[in-house]
Motif scaffolding. Structure first.
Motif, short mmCIF file in Angstrom:
data_model
loop_
_atom_site.label_atom_id
_atom_site.label_comp_id
_atom_site.label_asym_id
_atom_site.label_seq_id
_atom_site.Cartn_x
_atom_site.Cartn_y
_atom_site.Cartn_z
N ASP A 1 43.03 -26.78 34.27
CA ASP A 1 43.16 -26.30 35.65
C ASP A 1 42.60 -27.38 36.57
O ASP A 1 41.43 -27.72 36.49
N ALA A 2 43.43 -27.90 37.47
CA ALA A 2 43.03 -29.03 38.31
C ALA A 2 42.25 -28.64 39.56
O ALA A 2 41.86 -29.49 40.33
N SER B 1 52.74 -20.14 37.30
CA SER B 1 53.84 -21.06 37.04
C SER B 1 53.42 -22.43 37.54
O SER B 1 52.50 -22.56 38.34
N VAL B 2 54.10 -23.44 37.07
CA VAL B 2 53.86 -24.80 37.54
C VAL B 2 55.10 -25.20 38.32
O VAL B 2 56.19 -25.29 37.76
N GLU B 3 54.93 -25.39 39.61
CA GLU B 3 56.03 -25.75 40.48
C GLU B 3 55.69 -27.05 41.21
O GLU B 3 54.67 -27.11 41.88
N ASN B 4 56.51 -28.05 41.02
CA ASN B 4 56.28 -29.38 41.59
C ASN B 4 54.90 -29.92 41.21
O ASN B 4 54.20 -30.51 42.03
N GLY B 5 54.49 -29.65 39.97
CA GLY B 5 53.22 -30.17 39.46
C GLY B 5 51.99 -29.38 39.85
O GLY B 5 50.88 -29.74 39.48
N ALA B 6 52.14 -28.30 40.61
CA ALA B 6 50.99 -27.50 41.04
C ALA B 6 51.08 -26.10 40.45
O ALA B 6 52.17 -25.52 40.38
N ARG B 7 49.93 -25.55 40.06
CA ARG B 7 49.90 -24.18 39.56
C ARG B 7 49.99 -23.20 40.71
O ARG B 7 49.35 -23.38 41.74
N MET C 1 46.41 -26.48 28.92
CA MET C 1 46.59 -27.15 30.20
C MET C 1 45.29 -27.01 30.99
O MET C 1 44.71 -25.95 31.08
#
Length: 60
Positions: A3-4, A30-36, A1
């Motif tokens: 990192d954005a 964790s990825v929550e609502n598309g964000a790390r 994955m």
């Protein structure tokens, strides 16, 4: 994955605010609502039961 986050932006623990330039291997995320969301080692240890409780039962 991938990192954005921008490369110059530090990683921040979502609970205590501790920062790191690169994600240390002892941190969790964790990825929550598309964000790390990162947790430093201390916060990860303090919240281990909560983290485990969110895992899919097939993980076990």
């Amino acid at each position: 994955m991938n990192d954005a986050r921008p490369p110059e932006e530090p990683i921040v623990c979502s609970r205590c605010g501790r920062t790191a330039e690169e994600p240390p291997v002892t941190w969790t995320f964790s990825v929550e609502n598309g964000a790390r969301r990162y947790l430093c080692e201390a916060c990860s240890r303090e919240n281990l039961r909560s983290i485990e409780g969110r895992l899919d039962p097939s993980w076990w």
